[in-house]
Structure formats: C-alpha cells, structure tokens
Design an enzyme around this catalytic site. Structure first.
Site, PDB file in Angstrom:
ATOM      1  N   ASP A 167       2.627   0.577 -10.986  1.00  0.00           N
ATOM      2  CA  ASP A 167       3.897   1.817 -11.332  1.00  0.00           C
ATOM      3  C   ASP A 167       4.288   1.507 -11.992  1.00  0.00           C
ATOM      4  O   ASP A 167       5.235   0.037 -12.435  1.00  0.00           O
ATOM      5  CB  ASP A 167       4.109   2.837 -10.572  1.00  0.00           C
ATOM      6  CG  ASP A 167       5.586   2.332  -9.642  1.00  0.00           C
ATOM      7  OD1 ASP A 167       6.093   0.977 -10.348  1.00  0.00           O
ATOM      8  OD2 ASP A 167       5.760   3.244  -8.718  1.00  0.00           O
ATOM      9  N   ASP A 185       7.957   7.052 -11.829  1.00  0.00           N
ATOM     10  CA  ASP A 185       8.501   7.098 -11.304  1.00  0.00           C
ATOM     11  C   ASP A 185      10.168   7.196 -12.059  1.00  0.00           C
ATOM     12  O   ASP A 185      10.561   6.273 -12.349  1.00  0.00           O
ATOM     13  CB  ASP A 185       9.084   6.519 -10.444  1.00  0.00           C
ATOM     14  CG  ASP A 185       8.439   6.214  -8.729  1.00  0.00           C
ATOM     15  OD1 ASP A 185       8.388   8.277  -8.556  1.00  0.00           O
ATOM     16  OD2 ASP A 185       8.770   5.635  -7.767  1.00  0.00           O
ATOM     17  N   ASP A 233       9.016   2.281 -12.846  1.00  0.00           N
ATOM     18  CA  ASP A 233       9.914   2.824 -12.607  1.00  0.00           C
ATOM     19  C   ASP A 233      10.983   2.757 -13.139  1.00  0.00           C
ATOM     20  O   ASP A 233      11.804   1.670 -13.997  1.00  0.00           O
ATOM     21  CB  ASP A 233      10.338   2.326 -11.162  1.00  0.00           C
ATOM     22  CG  ASP A 233       9.529   1.677  -9.835  1.00  0.00           C
ATOM     23  OD1 ASP A 233       8.928   2.544  -9.197  1.00  0.00           O
ATOM     24  OD2 ASP A 233       8.843   0.664  -9.716  1.00  0.00           O
TER      25      ASP A 233
HETATM   26  P1  UTP Z   1       7.686  -0.242  -6.203  1.00  0.00           P
HETATM   27  O1  UTP Z   1       6.863   0.216  -4.811  1.00  0.00           O
HETATM   28  O2  UTP Z   1       7.558   0.141  -6.997  1.00  0.00           O
HETATM   29  O3  UTP Z   1       7.714  -2.210  -6.188  1.00  0.00           O
HETATM   30  O4  UTP Z   1       8.853   0.216  -5.896  1.00  0.00           O
HETATM   31  P2  UTP Z   1       7.663  -3.486  -7.214  1.00  0.00           P
HETATM   32  O5  UTP Z   1       8.217  -4.005  -7.015  1.00  0.00           O
HETATM   33  O6  UTP Z   1       8.308  -2.644  -8.047  1.00  0.00           O
HETATM   34  O7  UTP Z   1       6.017  -3.004  -7.111  1.00  0.00           O
HETATM   35  P3  UTP Z   1       5.246  -2.627  -8.489  1.00  0.00           P
HETATM   36  O8  UTP Z   1       5.389  -4.180  -9.363  1.00  0.00           O
HETATM   37  O9  UTP Z   1       4.951  -1.310  -9.051  1.00  0.00           O
HETATM   38  O10 UTP Z   1       3.898  -3.156  -7.857  1.00  0.00           O
HETATM   39  C1  UTP Z   1       9.999  -1.024  -6.392  1.00  0.00           C
HETATM   40  C2  UTP Z   1      11.594  -0.415  -5.552  1.00  0.00           C
HETATM   41  O11 UTP Z   1      11.940   0.938  -5.266  1.00  0.00           O
HETATM   42  C3  UTP Z   1      12.061   0.871  -3.750  1.00  0.00           C
HETATM   43  C4  UTP Z   1      11.476  -0.078  -3.216  1.00  0.00           C
HETATM   44  O12 UTP Z   1      11.833  -0.330  -2.243  1.00  0.00           O
HETATM   45  C5  UTP Z   1      11.364  -1.457  -4.238  1.00  0.00           C
HETATM   46  O13 UTP Z   1      12.020  -2.230  -4.107  1.00  0.00           O
HETATM   47  N1  UTP Z   1      11.937   2.053  -4.068  1.00  0.00           N
HETATM   48  C6  UTP Z   1      10.714   3.075  -4.282  1.00  0.00           C
HETATM   49  C7  UTP Z   1      12.820   2.801  -2.971  1.00  0.00           C
HETATM   50  O14 UTP Z   1      13.692   2.434  -2.342  1.00  0.00           O
HETATM   51  N2  UTP Z   1      12.122   3.979  -2.481  1.00  0.00           N
HETATM   52  C8  UTP Z   1      10.851   4.807  -2.878  1.00  0.00           C
HETATM   53  O15 UTP Z   1      10.776   5.519  -2.932  1.00  0.00           O
HETATM   54  C9  UTP Z   1       9.848   3.548  -3.279  1.00  0.00           C
HETATM   55 MN    MN Z   2       7.158  -0.536  -9.031  1.00  0.00          MN
END
Ligand code: UTP
Ligand code: MN
Length: 503
Positions: free
Chosen positions: A327, A427, A329
C-alpha cells in the site's frame, strides 16, 4: 522541546576539514582517529567533540598522519581488518582501546600507552571463535538495510512467521520474525550454522530450519507449509482487502478455499470486502515507487488546496527505501496545531470529486477518548500499543497509469475495454504537530522495528512509546520530541535512519 546537540556541518566534510584542525591542537604529535565500527555514530561524534574541546586533534578520515586508532569492543584483528579494507593494512599507528582515550581526556593530555590499552589479538585458528559475532539483541539497536546476504533463510523464516500469523499464533510469529531479522542484520552469508553462535533471537526451531536449508537446500517444514491447503487458502482469503485472520479462518472452516467459492457461498461481505473482491487482482500486485509518487502528488495537491502550509510525508516501506509495497502510507500535519483537525473529510470530498476513490473509510481522531492522553500529564491508563488514534482514511484508489492497464477482473468499465488506472491501497493519517515525530517514527516501520522500539522502551528504559507520545514511567512525565533523533536520544539509542530500519 528537548534541546539536542546538532551535528556541525563540518561533520560531513572529508579530510580537508580535519587537516585544518592542526593548529588548534595542543598536542601536535598526536593525531587521533575514532573507529565508528561497534562504537556507533553518535558516540563517535560525542567523543570527537569532547576530544577537540580538550585540545586533541581528532581526524574524521584515516590517513597516514593518524598516530592513534581508538576503538571500542573491537579486537586487534578486527581493527586491522577494517584498516586493510580501507587500504591501510600496515599502519604504524597505535591501535588502542577506548580506555586510553577516556584516561587521556580526564588527564587533559595523552596518556602513556600501557599494555592494557593495547588491543589484544583474537584467536583466529578455530573457525568458531573467529566467527563469534556480537549482535545487539534488540532490532532497534541494529542497522538493517534492504540488501542483505541471507535471503534464502529470511524468506523461509518469514513464511513460517506468516503461517503463524494466519494461525493467530502471535508469539510464534514474533519469534520467527525476530529470527529472520537477526539474519537480515548478519553481515556475511551464512554457510555454516556455527557462524551464528552468539547471535540473538535464534531459537532451536529457527536454527533447525537454517540447518535443514544448509544441508538440503530447502527446509521440509517450510516447503510443506507453503504447499499446505490451509496456508494457501488463508493467504488468499486474507489477501482480500478487509478480511482479517479471524474471518478467513471462519471461511476456511466453512470449506471456502478461493474467490469463486467465496462468492458462491453467499457469505455476507461488508463494503470493504466487496471492494477487496472487486479489485482483488490489482490489490495483490505490489504498488511501485513510481505509482506511490503519482498518488503523492495528488494527495499533496488536495491537502494543499484544503490546508495551505500542511506537510505531507510518504511513510511506511517507501520511506525506508523499498522499491514497492502492498500500500502507500502518508502522514499529514500542519505546523499550527489544531489546523489539521477535520482535514480528512475535506480531502476525501476533493478526491471523490476528481474520481480517484474506489473505496474509503475514514475515522476521526480518538486520542482524547482513548484514555491514553490525560489532560494533565500522568501515567497513561493503558500501556502504549501499536494501535493509534489518529484521524485517518483507509482507501482504495484509482491510480492513473501511463500505459493502458491490462485487466482480467471485473473492475474495468466494460470487459475488453482498456483502463488507464490501477487500483491501489492508500492510507492517509493526520496527526497534530506536537505528535508528528512520534507518528513519523511509528508509521515508518518496519513493523518488527516498531515492536522492538516499544519493547526496548518498556523493558530497558521503563518508558511507554506509541505513535502519539513517549512517557517516562519513572519520572511520570511525557517526553516531548520534535524530531525522530530526539526520540532515539530519549531512549538512549543510537539514531537509526529509515533506510536502516528494515528489520
Ligand atoms: P504497513 O503495514 O503499510 O507496512 O505499515 P509497510 O512497512 O509500509 O509495508 P508495505 O511496503 O506496505 O508492504 C507501515 C507502518 O505503519 C505502522 C506499521 O506498524 C508500520 O510500521 N502502522 C500501520 C500503524 O502504526 N498503524 C496501523 O494501523 C497500520
Ligand atoms: Mn505500507
């Protein structure tokens, strides 16, 4: 805010800046060089500044002018190994332990070099001892880059971790994740399990998997798991946006193994899951950095129009330098605290008007109600968890693509018609400015790195870290921070940049 000594610009300078310090030195015969290996950047910087304040010349770069190489927790072999890797195999400089420097600093002049200051050689006759390697226990104490030498092992252990997660066996999952993280941080390719002696977080199970791969090329357990119907079905079902492990397990018990069976079953799907099924093919394809940048520009434009001066930062895996992710973020804030409140609905309306959203679900900030942020700083009622309470929008976007997108799914306007977009998960997270550093740290990941930071904070510092704040349980106070560096400093950890948080 917490005052923090900043690096001087000259730190990034090379040999030229260090040589100019000659005149300032009280001891012209002595030129010090501090080896960063095992000492770490922040400690080296601290000691260098201290040395210079006391009138010592401390060079940033090793040259033949150096008279004393100072290191910490290194053997003579290790330092010589480092020097030859830099092309200085046969230096006449003294190789001394940090104790020589601390004694010299407190004496105010270079101390005599005694036997105990000299680095001892380490036995290299036995392979085991030569390989004995000291790795810090917590992943947040280590630097883990994306490229490492042990992918066969980390992929195998990650698959077992994933299987444990799908089976809701959190403890086992974390054990495998930690083992994989140890191998990601291991500096050489593992060809013999004895190399791993002394490494943290490698339990008997993980070591068995590694041994199996070393002996047979694959691990029987991993391959059996990979092929198992349960693993494949649960992975497929949780791959649907909006489907968690509990729902997937329930469906599996009902005999559902794949998408056609799910649709035939007549199971009621919620809005998120319907969108997840409709865009399944797109959403199971990784998002590229180029696509993330396209989304980033659209988000910046929408946020900028609604709230001029707001900051939008790409976080998650992309901030750690990953070339793709599941995704995209974004963390959004505004320097005037309060201005950011209620931003999400406005941005969503703007994005909807431009037809970028296929699905979205927003939630407002619930930090105040969550009973973690008392009006007067006091101990948070609940321990810090990975759940946060920011204003947020979980969405599926139509991301414009330069090429017409081939498609096999039902998402195209009409079958056979080309579309110039792909579906991707996005997100959006909005945080108050005073929490920005914590949110940035929390949302940059990796998940294991975050978990380890919180564990370090709790077990080693008696503090509670969340994406909102850091609370000192002993002093009974919140520790503010304007930057990630300050949070690491509060936690007495060396700063680890995002690209080295890929644990
Ligand atoms: P992600 O699940 O998107 O992981 O959360 P990522 O490392 O970006 O992996 P890919 O590349 O998308 O596959 C990103 C960060 O945001 C935090 C997670 O702990 C992670 O460190 N996070 C995610 C939150 O703090 N709360 C949430 O509800 C979701
Ligand atoms: Mn991510």
């Amino acid at each position: 805010m917490v005052p923090l000594k900043r690096r001087k610009v000259s730190w990034t300078g090379g040999a030229s800046t260090s040589d100019s310090r000659d005149d300032a030195s009280k001891f012209p015969q002595v030129v010090l060089f501090l080896l960063e290996r095992k000492m770490g950047t922040s400690r080296r910087i601290f000691l260098t500044e201290l040395g210079r304040k006391k009138g010592f010349r401390v060079d940033e770069v090793f040259t033949e002018n150096v008279t004393h190489v100072i290191s910490e927790k290194n053997s003579g072999d290790e330092v010589r190994g480092w020097l030859s890797s830099q092309g200085h195999g046969s230096t006449p400089a003294h190789l001394v332990d940090i104790s020589w420097l601390t004694e010299s600093l407190s004496a105010g002049c270079p101390a005599h070099i005694l036997q105990r200051h000299r680095l001892t050689e380490r036995q290299t006759s036995s392979r085991d001892e030569a390989a004995a390697f000291s790795m810090p226990v917590y992943a947040c104490q280590r630097r883990t880059t994306l490229d490492h030498r042990n992918a066969v092992f980390t992929e195998a252990l990650s698959l077992l971790a994933e299987n444990a997660e799908l089976s809701e066996d959190g403890g086992r999952a974390v054990a495998f994740r930690r083992a994989a993280a140890t191998l990601k941080a291991f500096p050489e390719q593992v060809t013999d399990a004895r190399q791993l002696r002394g490494c943290p977080c490698l339990g008997r199970h993980s070591l068995g998997v590694i041994q199996d791969i070393l002996e047979n090329g694959t691990s029987r357990e991993v391959e059996a798991t990979r092929r198992s119907e349960r693993f494949q079905a649960l992975k497929l079902l949780t791959g649907i946006f909006g489907v968690g492990t509990k729902t997937a397990a329930q469906w599996f018990r009902e005999g559902i193994r794949n998408l056609p069976q799910l649709l035939q079953s007549g199971c009621a799907l919620n809005g998120a899951q319907r969108a997840g099924v409709a865009h399944y093919d797109d959403l199971t394809q990784d998002v590229t950095k180029a696509e993330a940048d396209v989304v980033g520009r659209i988000v910046e434009e929408a946020v900028g129009a609604e709230l001029p001066g707001a900051r939008v930062v790409l976080v998650g895996g992309f901030r750690r330098g990953k070339p793709s992710g599941h995704d995209v973020d974004f963390l959004i804030t505004h320097p005037q605290e309060g201005r950011e409140e209620g931003l999400i609905p406005k941005v969503v309306a703007r994005l909807e008007a431009r037809d970028f959203l296929l699905y979205h679900k927003s939630s407002r900030n619930s930090y105040a109600e969550a009973n973690v942020a008392p009006a007067r700083p006091a101990r948070p009622a609940r321990p810090a968890s990975s759940m946060d309470h920011f204003e947020r929008c979980l969405s599926i976007w139509k991301v414009p693509t330069p090429e017409p997108h081939s498609h096999r799914d039902d998402a195209a306007p009409r079958r056979g018609e080309c579309r110039r977009w792909r579906a991707a998960r996005v997100d959006l997270v909005v945080c108050p400015f005073s929490q920005f550093a914590f949110a940035l740290l929390g949302w940059t990941g990796s998940k294991l790195f975050e978990r380890e930071l919180r564990r370090w904070a709790a077990h080693r510092k008696d503090m509670s870290l969340s994406s909102h704040a850091l609370y000192d349980n002993k002093q009974r106070e919140f520790l503010p921070a304007a930057t990630e560096e300050e949070i690491f400093a509060h936690l007495a950890l060396e700063y680890v940049p995002p690209s080295e948080r890929n644990a």
